[in-house]
Scaffold this motif. Structure first.
Motif, PDB file in Angstrom:
ATOM      1  N   ARG A  99       0.829  -1.211   0.000  1.00  0.00           N
ATOM      2  CA  ARG A  99       0.000   0.000   0.000  1.00  0.00           C
ATOM      3  C   ARG A  99       0.864   1.261   0.000  1.00  0.00           C
ATOM      4  NH1 ARG A  99      -2.760  -3.457   3.486  1.00  0.00           N
ATOM      5  NH2 ARG A  99      -4.835  -4.050   2.705  1.00  0.00           N
ATOM      6  N   GLU A 100       1.999   1.185   0.689  1.00  0.00           N
ATOM      7  CA  GLU A 100       2.900   2.340   0.750  1.00  0.00           C
ATOM      8  C   GLU A 100       3.776   2.455  -0.494  1.00  0.00           C
ATOM      9  OE1 GLU A 100       5.075   2.091   4.391  1.00  0.00           O
ATOM     10  OE2 GLU A 100       3.271   2.085   5.636  1.00  0.00           O
ATOM     11  N   GLY A 101       3.764   1.415  -1.346  1.00  0.00           N
ATOM     12  CA  GLY A 101       4.544   1.456  -2.581  1.00  0.00           C
ATOM     13  C   GLY A 101       6.031   1.310  -2.379  1.00  0.00           C
ATOM     14  N   LYS A 102       6.444   0.646  -1.303  1.00  0.00           N
ATOM     15  CA  LYS A 102       7.871   0.511  -1.023  1.00  0.00           C
ATOM     16  C   LYS A 102       8.560  -0.349  -2.092  1.00  0.00           C
ATOM     17  CE  LYS A 102       7.735   1.143   3.991  1.00  0.00           C
ATOM     18  NZ  LYS A 102       8.063   0.546   5.313  1.00  0.00           N
ATOM     19  N   ARG A 103       9.672   0.163  -2.605  1.00  0.00           N
ATOM     20  CA  ARG A 103      10.439  -0.548  -3.635  1.00  0.00           C
ATOM     21  C   ARG A 103      11.450  -1.472  -2.961  1.00  0.00           C
ATOM     22  NH1 ARG A 103       9.221   0.097  -9.283  1.00  0.00           N
ATOM     23  NH2 ARG A 103       7.490   1.575  -9.259  1.00  0.00           N
ATOM     24  N   THR A 104      10.922  -2.492  -2.316  1.00  0.00           N
ATOM     25  CA  THR A 104      11.767  -3.456  -1.617  1.00  0.00           C
ATOM     26  C   THR A 104      12.336  -4.466  -2.615  1.00  0.00           C
ATOM     27  OG1 THR A 104       9.860  -4.872  -1.195  1.00  0.00           O
ATOM     28  CG2 THR A 104      10.380  -3.211   0.467  1.00  0.00           C
ATOM     29  N   LEU A 105      13.226  -5.317  -2.130  1.00  0.00           N
ATOM     30  CA  LEU A 105      13.850  -6.281  -3.022  1.00  0.00           C
ATOM     31  C   LEU A 105      12.839  -7.296  -3.544  1.00  0.00           C
ATOM     32  CD1 LEU A 105      16.593  -6.953  -4.256  1.00  0.00           C
ATOM     33  CD2 LEU A 105      16.896  -8.666  -2.478  1.00  0.00           C
ATOM     34  N   ILE A 106      11.877  -7.671  -2.713  1.00  0.00           N
ATOM     35  CA  ILE A 106      10.884  -8.630  -3.188  1.00  0.00           C
ATOM     36  C   ILE A 106      10.023  -8.010  -4.290  1.00  0.00           C
ATOM     37  CG2 ILE A 106       9.102  -8.110  -1.450  1.00  0.00           C
ATOM     38  CD1 ILE A 106       8.658 -11.220  -1.378  1.00  0.00           C
ATOM     39  N   VAL A 107       9.782  -6.708  -4.217  1.00  0.00           N
ATOM     40  CA  VAL A 107       9.074  -6.018  -5.294  1.00  0.00           C
ATOM     41  C   VAL A 107       9.944  -5.957  -6.543  1.00  0.00           C
ATOM     42  CG1 VAL A 107       8.200  -3.753  -6.035  1.00  0.00           C
ATOM     43  CG2 VAL A 107       7.530  -4.696  -3.809  1.00  0.00           C
ATOM     44  N   ALA A 108      11.224  -5.593  -6.383  1.00  0.00           N
ATOM     45  CA  ALA A 108      12.131  -5.522  -7.532  1.00  0.00           C
ATOM     46  C   ALA A 108      12.267  -6.879  -8.216  1.00  0.00           C
ATOM     47  CB  ALA A 108      13.500  -5.019  -7.084  1.00  0.00           C
ATOM     48  N   GLU A 109      12.392  -7.939  -7.415  1.00  0.00           N
ATOM     49  CA  GLU A 109      12.490  -9.291  -7.984  1.00  0.00           C
ATOM     50  C   GLU A 109      11.196  -9.656  -8.721  1.00  0.00           C
ATOM     51  OE1 GLU A 109      14.847 -11.417  -8.266  1.00  0.00           O
ATOM     52  OE2 GLU A 109      16.321 -11.160  -6.652  1.00  0.00           O
ATOM     53  N   THR A 110      10.067  -9.300  -8.161  1.00  0.00           N
ATOM     54  CA  THR A 110       8.780  -9.593  -8.810  1.00  0.00           C
ATOM     55  C   THR A 110       8.674  -8.889 -10.152  1.00  0.00           C
ATOM     56  OG1 THR A 110       7.686  -9.879  -6.667  1.00  0.00           O
ATOM     57  CG2 THR A 110       6.268  -9.455  -8.561  1.00  0.00           C
ATOM     58  N   LEU A 111       9.041  -7.618 -10.188  1.00  0.00           N
ATOM     59  CA  LEU A 111       8.944  -6.840 -11.423  1.00  0.00           C
ATOM     60  C   LEU A 111       9.905  -7.345 -12.492  1.00  0.00           C
ATOM     61  CD1 LEU A 111       8.550  -3.241  -9.948  1.00  0.00           C
ATOM     62  CD2 LEU A 111       6.768  -4.723 -10.885  1.00  0.00           C
TER      63      LEU A 111
END
Length: 356
Positions: A263-275
């Motif tokens: 919800r906060e849109g944090k660009r964490t590593l799990i988000v980067a890996e997903t993208l």
């Protein structure tokens, strides 16, 4: 001596908590000399300092003990000063991220926003809360310096300790800026995210507190390389676990709503890996939802599923295992006191195998 997974922290916590409580008592009196209006400020500070894992003081203390330092009151006070730096970072971080909660309670800016609303004051309650929180965070930063200098350790030790102490404060602020930059550039990937983690988490959470302990004990030059080899991979693993919990954690354990980082849109590593791993259609859909404060529970579940199905979650877990192996191998040196080596080995588990 051997320790359970949490006891190296518990061993330090009671003494650190005592130092924090005594310092806050003195400073509450100083604030109230200015005016009774500062009671809510003192209350907010005490609420923030009451919680936390106390990992940074623990690493500082065991860095000191690993360098041959004795169990004296001064090191507990110096280590406790890091909790005020952490409180500053968290208060400001919650303002930057517009987080509503911290450790299951209202974030500091939300606490002061509620005070404004309940008091019927003029102007924006939200603006008042954010401004007050920034000032309270600044106060924590100043008090971190005060407690460090008043720790009771000798002037030569404190001066030697300034190298890692000062570096840590600069690096965490620089890392926070890089983190903000990644949120708005949206063109960074895994490597850019790891760079943020290096400065905002790894150096600040583990490496520099260990360096501080070694410096205060007079063995910075000797032990800094060893503590770096241990601290940097462990610090990244710690943050990785935090990021995974921010997406997959149980709200009853983390104190935050499920999927709050999404919800906060944090660009964490799990988000980067997903993208990087997911297909173009799912990637576009994931990006469309990332940072939406009104994400439904169903959409959070879909985003979790996307991260799991593309292998991002498994990749992050493998990284944690690899970093843990690196940190563990670094402890094999004989230059660290045996008791501290055992505690630092158990701290690997405490920092990476947690549920909140």
């Amino acid at each position: 001596m051997s320790f359970s997974a949490s006891s190296p922290v518990s061993f330090v916590r009671a003494a650190v908590d005592g130092e924090i409580a005594r310092f806050l008592d003195r400073r509450r009196a100083q604030l109230l000399e200015v005016g009774s209006e500062l009671v809510p400020v003192a209350d907010a500070l005490e609420a923030m300092l009451a919680g936390g894992k106390r990992l940074r003081p623990a690493f500082c203390y065991w860095g000191w003990r690993g360098a041959g330092g004795a169990d004296v009151a001064g090191i507990h006070a110096a280590a406790a000063s890091l909790e005020f730096l952490q409180a500053c970072a968290l208060i400001h971080d919650d303002v930057i991220d517009n987080s509503d909660t911290r450790r299951g309670l209202p974030a500091t800016h939300k606490r002061l926003e509620s005070l404004h609303a309940a008091s019927g004051w003029t102007g924006s309650a939200e603006a008042f809360g954010r401004g007050a929180a920034i000032l309270i965070g600044d106060l924590c930063l100043a008090w971190s310096e005060d407690l460090y200098q008043a720790s009771g350790l000798g002037p030569e030790a404190l001066q030697t300790g300034r190298v890692p102490f000062d570096a840590m404060r600069t690096e965490v602020m620089a890392g926070q800026y890089l983190d903000m930059l990644e949120q708005v550039r949206e063109d960074g990937g895994v490597e850019a995210t790891l760079r943020v983690m290096h400065y905002k988490a790894a150096k600040y959470t583990v490496q520099r507190p260990l360096h501080l302990g070694a410096a205060l004990a007079g063995r910075y030059d000797d032990l800094a390389p060893v503590y770096t080899d241990y601290g940097l991979p462990l610090g990244v693993a710690f943050q990785l676990r935090d990021d995974i919990l921010g997406v997959f954690g149980d709200p009853e354990q983390t104190g935050k709503p499920a999927g709050d980082d999404l919800r906060e849109g944090k660009r964490t590593l799990i988000v980067a890996e997903t993208l990087e791993r997911t297909g173009s259609a799912d990637r576009a859909e994931f990006l469309r939802h990332l940072g939406d404060p009104l994400l439904s529970a169903e959409t959070v579940e879909w985003m979790r599923g996307a991260a799991e199905d593309c292998g991002a979650l498994a990749a992050c877990e493998r990284r944690i295992d690899d970093y843990v192996a690196q940190a563990t191998a670094a402890l094999e040196t004989g230059r660290i006191d045996a008791t501290a080596r055992s505690a630092l080995a158990d701290l690997v588990v405490a920092a990476t195998a947690r549920k909140h």
